[in-house]
Design an enzyme around this catalytic site. Structure first.
Site, PDB file in Angstrom:
ATOM      1  N   LEU A  74      68.850  55.502   8.308  1.00 38.00           N
ATOM      2  CA  LEU A  74      68.096  55.347   7.059  1.00 38.00           C
ATOM      3  C   LEU A  74      69.109  55.177   5.941  1.00 38.00           C
ATOM      4  O   LEU A  74      69.863  56.099   5.630  1.00 38.00           O
ATOM      5  CB  LEU A  74      67.236  56.588   6.795  1.00 38.00           C
ATOM      6  CG  LEU A  74      65.863  56.680   7.445  1.00 38.00           C
ATOM      7  CD1 LEU A  74      65.959  56.536   8.957  1.00 38.00           C
ATOM      8  CD2 LEU A  74      65.208  58.005   7.083  1.00 38.00           C
ATOM      9  N   HIS A  75      69.144  53.991   5.347  1.00 37.26           N
ATOM     10  CA  HIS A  75      70.127  53.720   4.284  1.00 37.26           C
ATOM     11  C   HIS A  75      69.370  53.378   3.008  1.00 37.26           C
ATOM     12  O   HIS A  75      68.652  52.385   2.944  1.00 37.26           O
ATOM     13  CB  HIS A  75      71.044  52.557   4.673  1.00 37.26           C
ATOM     14  CG  HIS A  75      72.152  52.328   3.688  1.00 37.26           C
ATOM     15  ND1 HIS A  75      73.370  52.969   3.773  1.00 37.26           N
ATOM     16  CD2 HIS A  75      72.220  51.545   2.577  1.00 37.26           C
ATOM     17  CE1 HIS A  75      74.147  52.585   2.772  1.00 37.26           C
ATOM     18  NE2 HIS A  75      73.467  51.725   2.020  1.00 37.26           N
TER      19      HIS A  75
ATOM     20  N   CYS B 252      71.869  50.959  -2.568  1.00 38.23           N
ATOM     21  CA  CYS B 252      72.871  51.370  -3.551  1.00 38.23           C
ATOM     22  C   CYS B 252      73.592  50.117  -4.018  1.00 38.23           C
ATOM     23  O   CYS B 252      74.560  49.674  -3.381  1.00 38.23           O
ATOM     24  CB  CYS B 252      73.843  52.377  -2.944  1.00 38.23           C
ATOM     25  SG  CYS B 252      75.159  52.891  -4.080  1.00 38.23           S
TER      26      CYS B 252
ATOM     27  N   CYS C 195      80.857  56.677  -4.545  1.00 38.05           N
ATOM     28  CA  CYS C 195      80.030  57.187  -3.457  1.00 38.05           C
ATOM     29  C   CYS C 195      80.596  56.659  -2.143  1.00 38.05           C
ATOM     30  O   CYS C 195      81.620  55.970  -2.114  1.00 38.05           O
ATOM     31  CB  CYS C 195      78.580  56.767  -3.640  1.00 38.05           C
ATOM     32  SG  CYS C 195      78.328  54.970  -3.587  1.00 38.05           S
TER      33      CYS C 195
ATOM     34  N   GLU D  12      66.814  53.450  -4.722  1.00 36.71           N
ATOM     35  CA  GLU D  12      68.107  53.576  -5.405  1.00 36.71           C
ATOM     36  C   GLU D  12      68.250  54.933  -6.096  1.00 36.71           C
ATOM     37  O   GLU D  12      67.299  55.468  -6.665  1.00 36.71           O
ATOM     38  CB  GLU D  12      68.216  52.462  -6.455  1.00 36.71           C
ATOM     39  CG  GLU D  12      69.513  52.415  -7.201  1.00 36.71           C
ATOM     40  CD  GLU D  12      70.543  51.481  -6.590  1.00 36.71           C
ATOM     41  OE1 GLU D  12      71.726  51.866  -6.568  1.00 36.71           O
ATOM     42  OE2 GLU D  12      70.164  50.378  -6.159  1.00 36.71           O
TER      43      GLU D  12
ATOM     44  N   ASP E 264      66.525  65.297  -4.903  1.00 37.66           N
ATOM     45  CA  ASP E 264      66.315  64.134  -4.047  1.00 37.66           C
ATOM     46  C   ASP E 264      64.844  63.761  -4.120  1.00 37.66           C
ATOM     47  O   ASP E 264      63.984  64.504  -3.655  1.00 37.66           O
ATOM     48  CB  ASP E 264      66.724  64.445  -2.601  1.00 37.66           C
ATOM     49  CG  ASP E 264      66.823  63.203  -1.726  1.00 37.66           C
ATOM     50  OD1 ASP E 264      66.159  62.202  -2.050  1.00 37.66           O
ATOM     51  OD2 ASP E 264      67.560  63.239  -0.724  1.00 37.66           O
TER      52      ASP E 264
ATOM     53  N   ARG F 181      63.489  60.919  -2.900  1.00 32.48           N
ATOM     54  CA  ARG F 181      63.124  59.886  -1.943  1.00 32.48           C
ATOM     55  C   ARG F 181      61.924  60.288  -1.091  1.00 32.48           C
ATOM     56  O   ARG F 181      61.700  61.473  -0.841  1.00 32.48           O
ATOM     57  CB  ARG F 181      64.314  59.560  -1.034  1.00 32.48           C
ATOM     58  CG  ARG F 181      65.422  58.819  -1.733  1.00 32.48           C
ATOM     59  CD  ARG F 181      66.630  58.649  -0.847  1.00 32.48           C
ATOM     60  NE  ARG F 181      67.282  59.918  -0.551  1.00 32.48           N
ATOM     61  CZ  ARG F 181      68.406  60.027   0.150  1.00 32.48           C
ATOM     62  NH1 ARG F 181      68.986  58.934   0.637  1.00 32.48           N
ATOM     63  NH2 ARG F 181      68.950  61.206   0.363  1.00 32.48           N
TER      64      ARG F 181
END
Length: 349
Positions: free
Chosen positions: A205-206, A209, A220, A247, A281, A283
Protein backbone atom coordinates in the site's frame (compact mmCIF):
# COMPACT_ATOMS: atom_id res chain seq x y z
CA UNK A 1 -31.82 9.85 1.37
CA UNK A 2 -28.15 10.73 0.97
CA UNK A 3 -26.53 12.42 -2.02
CA UNK A 4 -22.77 12.10 -2.44
CA UNK A 5 -22.99 14.69 -5.23
CA UNK A 6 -23.78 17.35 -2.63
CA UNK A 7 -20.47 16.63 -0.91
CA UNK A 8 -18.65 16.91 -4.24
CA UNK A 9 -20.36 20.24 -4.90
CA UNK A 10 -19.48 21.44 -1.38
CA UNK A 11 -15.80 20.54 -1.85
CA UNK A 12 -15.76 22.60 -5.04
CA UNK A 13 -17.48 25.50 -3.28
CA UNK A 14 -15.01 25.48 -0.37
CA UNK A 15 -12.04 25.54 -2.71
CA UNK A 16 -13.58 28.60 -4.40
CA UNK A 17 -14.16 30.39 -1.10
CA UNK A 18 -17.94 30.07 -1.16
CA UNK A 19 -20.02 29.36 1.96
CA UNK A 20 -21.66 25.98 2.46
CA UNK A 21 -24.22 24.70 4.94
CA UNK A 22 -23.85 21.43 6.85
CA UNK A 23 -26.99 20.71 8.85
CA UNK A 24 -27.48 23.60 11.26
CA UNK A 25 -24.32 25.51 10.38
CA UNK A 26 -23.46 27.94 7.59
CA UNK A 27 -19.69 27.95 7.10
CA UNK A 28 -17.31 30.30 5.30
CA UNK A 29 -13.83 28.79 4.70
CA UNK A 30 -11.13 31.08 6.03
CA UNK A 31 -8.40 29.82 3.70
CA UNK A 32 -10.13 30.65 0.41
CA UNK A 33 -12.48 33.51 1.36
CA UNK A 34 -11.55 37.19 1.65
CA UNK A 35 -12.65 40.27 3.64
CA UNK A 36 -15.40 41.16 1.15
CA UNK A 37 -16.93 37.70 1.29
CA UNK A 38 -16.69 37.75 5.08
CA UNK A 39 -18.56 41.07 5.18
CA UNK A 40 -21.31 39.59 3.01
CA UNK A 41 -21.46 36.40 5.05
CA UNK A 42 -21.35 38.14 8.44
CA UNK A 43 -22.31 41.82 8.18
CA UNK A 44 -22.80 42.05 11.94
CA UNK A 45 -19.24 40.84 12.63
CA UNK A 46 -20.50 38.33 15.17
CA UNK A 47 -19.66 34.95 13.56
CA UNK A 48 -17.33 32.89 15.76
CA UNK A 49 -14.42 30.92 14.34
CA UNK A 50 -14.49 27.14 14.11
CA UNK A 51 -11.06 25.54 14.56
CA UNK A 52 -9.70 22.10 15.35
CA UNK A 53 -8.63 21.09 18.83
CA UNK A 54 -5.06 20.61 17.62
CA UNK A 55 -4.92 24.24 16.57
CA UNK A 56 -6.84 25.41 19.64
CA UNK A 57 -4.35 23.66 21.90
CA UNK A 58 -1.59 25.79 20.39
CA UNK A 59 -3.71 28.83 21.29
CA UNK A 60 -4.21 27.44 24.83
CA UNK A 61 -7.93 27.00 24.22
CA UNK A 62 -8.42 23.24 24.35
CA UNK A 63 -8.91 21.21 27.50
CA UNK A 64 -7.09 17.90 27.90
CA UNK A 65 -9.96 15.84 26.52
CA UNK A 66 -10.17 17.94 23.37
CA UNK A 67 -6.40 18.02 22.94
CA UNK A 68 -6.34 14.23 22.80
CA UNK A 69 -8.33 14.39 19.53
CA UNK A 70 -6.60 16.96 17.30
CA UNK A 71 -9.30 16.98 14.61
CA UNK A 72 -12.17 17.58 17.07
CA UNK A 73 -14.04 20.93 16.72
CA UNK A 74 -13.52 23.96 18.96
CA UNK A 75 -15.46 27.23 18.65
CA UNK A 76 -13.68 30.54 19.30
CA UNK A 77 -15.57 33.67 20.29
CA UNK A 78 -15.45 36.51 17.76
CA UNK A 79 -13.49 39.16 19.65
CA UNK A 80 -13.66 42.72 18.23
CA UNK A 81 -10.12 42.52 16.83
CA UNK A 82 -10.71 39.24 14.95
CA UNK A 83 -10.99 40.61 11.43
CA UNK A 84 -10.22 38.51 8.36
CA UNK A 85 -6.44 38.93 8.69
CA UNK A 86 -6.53 37.93 12.36
CA UNK A 87 -8.70 34.90 11.53
CA UNK A 88 -6.20 33.84 8.88
CA UNK A 89 -3.43 34.00 11.49
CA UNK A 90 -5.65 31.99 13.82
CA UNK A 91 -6.20 29.33 11.18
CA UNK A 92 -2.67 28.74 9.91
CA UNK A 93 0.04 27.74 12.43
CA UNK A 94 2.87 28.18 9.95
CA UNK A 95 2.27 31.94 10.27
CA UNK A 96 2.74 31.98 14.06
CA UNK A 97 6.36 33.11 14.01
CA UNK A 98 5.74 35.81 11.40
CA UNK A 99 2.40 37.00 12.81
CA UNK A 100 2.29 37.12 16.62
CA UNK A 101 -1.24 36.40 17.77
CA UNK A 102 -3.04 39.16 19.71
CA UNK A 103 -5.33 37.19 21.98
CA UNK A 104 -6.57 36.35 24.41
CA UNK A 105 -9.08 34.06 22.75
CA UNK A 106 -12.07 32.47 24.43
CA UNK A 107 -13.54 29.09 23.61
CA UNK A 108 -17.35 28.99 23.68
CA UNK A 109 -19.85 26.10 23.60
CA UNK A 110 -20.11 24.39 20.24
CA UNK A 111 -23.05 24.95 17.97
CA UNK A 112 -24.26 21.65 16.48
CA UNK A 113 -21.18 19.56 17.42
CA UNK A 114 -21.78 16.79 14.87
CA UNK A 115 -22.10 19.30 12.03
CA UNK A 116 -19.01 21.16 13.26
CA UNK A 117 -16.96 17.95 13.26
CA UNK A 118 -18.21 17.18 9.75
CA UNK A 119 -17.12 20.63 8.57
CA UNK A 120 -13.55 20.02 9.70
CA UNK A 121 -13.63 16.61 8.05
CA UNK A 122 -14.87 18.13 4.78
CA UNK A 123 -12.07 20.70 4.88
CA UNK A 124 -9.52 17.89 5.15
CA UNK A 125 -11.13 16.02 2.25
CA UNK A 126 -10.89 19.22 0.22
CA UNK A 127 -7.21 19.57 1.16
CA UNK A 128 -7.79 22.82 3.04
CA UNK A 129 -7.14 24.26 6.48
CA UNK A 130 -9.82 23.17 8.98
CA UNK A 131 -11.03 26.67 9.85
CA UNK A 132 -14.33 28.49 9.23
CA UNK A 133 -16.42 31.46 10.20
CA UNK A 134 -19.72 29.99 11.44
CA UNK A 135 -23.33 31.14 11.60
CA UNK A 136 -26.56 29.30 12.31
CA UNK A 137 -28.35 31.40 9.73
CA UNK A 138 -26.97 32.76 6.48
CA UNK A 139 -26.96 31.85 2.79
CA UNK A 140 -24.83 29.08 1.31
CA UNK A 141 -23.94 27.92 -2.19
CA UNK A 142 -24.45 24.26 -1.26
CA UNK A 143 -26.36 22.56 1.55
CA UNK A 144 -25.50 19.04 2.60
CA UNK A 145 -25.73 16.61 5.50
CA UNK A 146 -23.21 14.58 7.45
CA UNK A 147 -24.63 11.51 5.70
CA UNK A 148 -23.82 13.06 2.32
CA UNK A 149 -20.15 13.31 3.33
CA UNK A 150 -20.21 9.71 4.56
CA UNK A 151 -21.65 8.59 1.22
CA UNK A 152 -19.00 10.54 -0.72
CA UNK A 153 -16.23 8.83 1.27
CA UNK A 154 -17.71 5.31 1.30
CA UNK A 155 -15.12 3.01 -0.28
CA UNK A 156 -17.83 0.64 -1.50
CA UNK A 157 -18.58 3.22 -4.23
CA UNK A 158 -15.18 2.51 -5.78
CA UNK A 159 -15.29 0.60 -9.09
CA UNK A 160 -12.79 -0.43 -11.76
CA UNK A 161 -12.69 2.26 -14.46
CA UNK A 162 -10.04 0.93 -16.86
CA UNK A 163 -7.13 -1.49 -17.14
CA UNK A 164 -4.26 -1.98 -19.56
CA UNK A 165 -0.87 -3.63 -19.98
CA UNK A 166 1.93 -1.39 -18.62
CA UNK A 167 5.54 -2.56 -18.80
CA UNK A 168 7.54 -0.82 -16.06
CA UNK A 169 11.24 -0.71 -15.25
CA UNK A 170 11.15 -3.60 -12.80
CA UNK A 171 8.35 -5.63 -14.39
CA UNK A 172 7.70 -5.77 -18.11
CA UNK A 173 4.66 -8.02 -17.55
CA UNK A 174 2.74 -5.53 -15.37
CA UNK A 175 -0.91 -4.53 -15.75
CA UNK A 176 -2.33 -1.25 -14.46
CA UNK A 177 -5.89 -0.96 -13.14
CA UNK A 178 -7.58 2.37 -12.35
CA UNK A 179 -10.37 2.78 -9.78
CA UNK A 180 -12.69 5.70 -9.12
CA UNK A 181 -16.01 6.70 -7.60
CA UNK A 182 -18.77 8.55 -9.48
CA UNK A 183 -18.15 11.83 -7.61
CA UNK A 184 -14.44 11.63 -6.76
CA UNK A 185 -12.01 13.87 -8.61
CA UNK A 186 -9.03 11.49 -8.46
CA UNK A 187 -8.32 7.88 -9.29
CA UNK A 188 -6.55 5.19 -7.27
CA UNK A 189 -4.35 2.77 -9.17
CA UNK A 190 -3.22 -0.84 -8.81
CA UNK A 191 -0.19 -2.30 -10.57
CA UNK A 192 -0.41 -6.07 -10.95
CA UNK A 193 2.97 -7.75 -11.40
CA UNK A 194 3.50 -11.37 -12.42
CA UNK A 195 0.91 -14.14 -12.36
CA UNK A 196 -0.95 -15.86 -9.51
CA UNK A 197 1.01 -18.81 -8.15
CA UNK A 198 -1.46 -20.36 -5.74
CA UNK A 199 -0.34 -18.25 -2.77
CA UNK A 200 -1.41 -14.81 -1.51
CA UNK A 201 0.12 -11.95 -3.50
CA UNK A 202 2.79 -9.70 -2.03
CA UNK A 203 0.97 -6.38 -1.66
CA UNK A 204 2.30 -2.90 -1.01
CA UNK A 205 0.00 0.00 0.00
CA UNK A 206 1.76 3.15 -1.20
CA UNK A 207 0.19 6.54 -0.51
CA UNK A 208 0.79 9.16 -3.17
CA UNK A 209 3.75 11.46 -2.43
CA UNK A 210 4.42 13.96 -5.20
CA UNK A 211 7.52 15.35 -3.52
CA UNK A 212 9.05 11.93 -2.88
CA UNK A 213 7.76 9.87 -5.80
CA UNK A 214 8.23 12.41 -8.60
CA UNK A 215 10.66 15.05 -7.31
CA UNK A 216 13.08 12.90 -5.36
CA UNK A 217 12.54 14.55 -1.96
CA UNK A 218 15.01 13.49 0.71
CA UNK A 219 12.71 14.58 3.58
CA UNK A 220 10.86 11.26 3.45
CA UNK A 221 11.54 7.72 2.23
CA UNK A 222 8.55 7.48 -0.14
CA UNK A 223 10.41 7.46 -3.46
CA UNK A 224 12.90 4.75 -2.44
CA UNK A 225 10.09 2.76 -0.81
CA UNK A 226 8.08 2.81 -4.05
CA UNK A 227 11.05 1.68 -6.13
CA UNK A 228 12.06 -1.03 -3.67
CA UNK A 229 8.46 -2.28 -3.43
CA UNK A 230 8.25 -2.75 -7.19
CA UNK A 231 11.52 -4.70 -7.13
CA UNK A 232 10.36 -6.86 -4.22
CA UNK A 233 7.02 -7.66 -5.83
CA UNK A 234 8.68 -8.55 -9.12
CA UNK A 235 11.18 -10.77 -7.29
CA UNK A 236 8.33 -12.57 -5.49
CA UNK A 237 6.80 -13.55 -8.82
CA UNK A 238 3.28 -12.30 -8.04
CA UNK A 239 1.95 -9.24 -6.30
CA UNK A 240 0.15 -5.92 -6.39
CA UNK A 241 1.17 -2.34 -5.70
CA UNK A 242 -1.76 -0.14 -4.66
CA UNK A 243 -1.06 3.53 -5.37
CA UNK A 244 -3.49 5.42 -3.13
CA UNK A 245 -4.41 9.07 -3.70
CA UNK A 246 -3.98 9.96 -0.03
CA UNK A 247 -1.18 12.53 -0.08
CA UNK A 248 0.31 13.57 3.25
CA UNK A 249 -1.36 10.73 5.20
CA UNK A 250 -4.71 11.93 3.90
CA UNK A 251 -4.41 15.73 4.38
CA UNK A 252 -3.53 16.68 0.79
CA UNK A 253 -0.51 18.21 -0.91
CA UNK A 254 -0.92 21.83 0.23
CA UNK A 255 -1.45 20.87 3.86
CA UNK A 256 1.53 18.51 3.64
CA UNK A 257 3.69 21.42 2.51
CA UNK A 258 2.37 23.43 5.47
CA UNK A 259 3.45 20.55 7.68
CA UNK A 260 6.89 20.69 6.05
CA UNK A 261 7.09 24.40 6.90
CA UNK A 262 6.30 23.57 10.53
CA UNK A 263 9.00 20.88 10.50
CA UNK A 264 11.44 23.57 9.35
CA UNK A 265 10.41 25.47 12.50
CA UNK A 266 11.44 22.51 14.65
CA UNK A 267 8.30 20.35 14.97
CA UNK A 268 8.38 16.66 14.09
CA UNK A 269 6.01 15.15 11.54
CA UNK A 270 3.43 14.13 14.18
CA UNK A 271 3.30 17.51 15.92
CA UNK A 272 3.19 19.31 12.56
CA UNK A 273 0.05 17.43 11.55
CA UNK A 274 -1.69 17.89 14.89
CA UNK A 275 -0.81 21.61 15.07
CA UNK A 276 -2.50 21.99 11.70
CA UNK A 277 -5.54 20.34 13.26
CA UNK A 278 -5.43 16.93 11.64
CA UNK A 279 -5.25 13.40 12.96
CA UNK A 280 -1.78 11.86 13.03
CA UNK A 281 -2.89 9.60 10.16
CA UNK A 282 -6.10 10.45 8.32
CA UNK A 283 -5.84 7.79 5.62
CA UNK A 284 -8.73 5.42 4.91
CA UNK A 285 -7.34 1.94 4.30
CA UNK A 286 -10.87 0.81 3.48
CA UNK A 287 -10.10 2.14 0.00
CA UNK A 288 -7.22 -0.34 -0.32
CA UNK A 289 -9.41 -3.16 0.99
CA UNK A 290 -12.08 -2.35 -1.59
CA UNK A 291 -9.49 -2.34 -4.40
CA UNK A 292 -8.19 -5.74 -3.34
CA UNK A 293 -11.73 -7.07 -3.10
CA UNK A 294 -12.49 -5.89 -6.64
CA UNK A 295 -9.31 -7.62 -7.81
CA UNK A 296 -10.45 -10.85 -6.11
CA UNK A 297 -7.63 -10.88 -3.55
CA UNK A 298 -8.88 -11.24 0.01
CA UNK A 299 -5.73 -12.93 1.37
CA UNK A 300 -2.44 -11.05 1.06
CA UNK A 301 1.13 -10.87 2.25
CA UNK A 302 1.61 -7.21 3.17
CA UNK A 303 4.90 -5.41 2.54
CA UNK A 304 4.93 -2.83 5.34
CA UNK A 305 6.51 -1.66 8.58
CA UNK A 306 3.22 -0.08 9.70
CA UNK A 307 0.96 -2.27 11.88
CA UNK A 308 -1.82 0.26 11.24
CA UNK A 309 -2.03 -0.88 7.63
CA UNK A 310 -2.42 -4.48 8.74
CA UNK A 311 -5.18 -3.52 11.17
CA UNK A 312 -6.86 -1.27 8.59
CA UNK A 313 -7.09 -4.05 6.00
CA UNK A 314 -8.18 -6.72 8.44
CA UNK A 315 -10.91 -4.45 9.82
CA UNK A 316 -12.33 -4.38 6.28
CA UNK A 317 -12.26 -8.13 5.73
CA UNK A 318 -8.86 -8.63 4.10
CA UNK A 319 -6.75 -11.36 5.71
CA UNK A 320 -3.06 -10.51 6.09
CA UNK A 321 -1.32 -13.88 6.16
CA UNK A 322 2.13 -12.33 6.67
CA UNK A 323 3.64 -8.92 7.34
CA UNK A 324 6.81 -8.59 5.26
CA UNK A 325 9.25 -5.91 6.54
CA UNK A 326 10.23 -3.13 4.16
CA UNK A 327 13.52 -1.65 5.36
CA UNK A 328 15.52 1.06 3.60
CA UNK A 329 18.59 3.08 4.65
CA UNK A 330 18.17 6.59 6.03
CA UNK A 331 19.75 9.82 4.81
CA UNK A 332 20.70 12.96 6.80
CA UNK A 333 17.44 14.66 5.78
CA UNK A 334 14.99 11.93 6.84
CA UNK A 335 16.65 10.43 9.94
CA UNK A 336 14.43 12.40 12.32
CA UNK A 337 11.32 11.67 10.24
CA UNK A 338 11.94 7.93 10.39
CA UNK A 339 12.79 8.04 14.08
CA UNK A 340 9.46 9.79 14.71
CA UNK A 341 7.62 7.09 12.77
CA UNK A 342 9.36 4.46 14.92
CA UNK A 343 8.92 6.21 18.27
CA UNK A 344 5.55 7.92 17.92
CA UNK A 345 3.46 6.06 15.33
CA UNK A 346 4.48 2.47 16.02
CA UNK A 347 6.31 1.69 12.78
CA UNK A 348 8.41 -1.43 13.23
CA UNK A 349 11.71 -0.12 11.93
Amino acid sequence: MTDARQAARAIDALRRGWPVRIGGLALLPIETADPVRLSTFDPGEQAPVLLSAGRAETLKLANQREAAVPDAPVLVDRAPWVDFAAATALADPQLDLATPLKGPFRAIPLLHPEDAAAALRLARIAGMLPAFFVREDGDAEVSLSVADIDAHEDAVRLTIAARARLPVAHAEDAEIVAFRTPEGAGEHVALLIGMPQGQPPLVRLHSECLTGDALGSLKCDCGPQLDAALKAIAASGWGILLYLRQEGRGIGLVNKLRAYALQDQGFDTVDANTRLGFAIDARDFGVAARMLDLLGQRNVRLLTNNPGKVAGLEARGITVTERVPHFLPTNPHNERYLATKRDRTGHQL
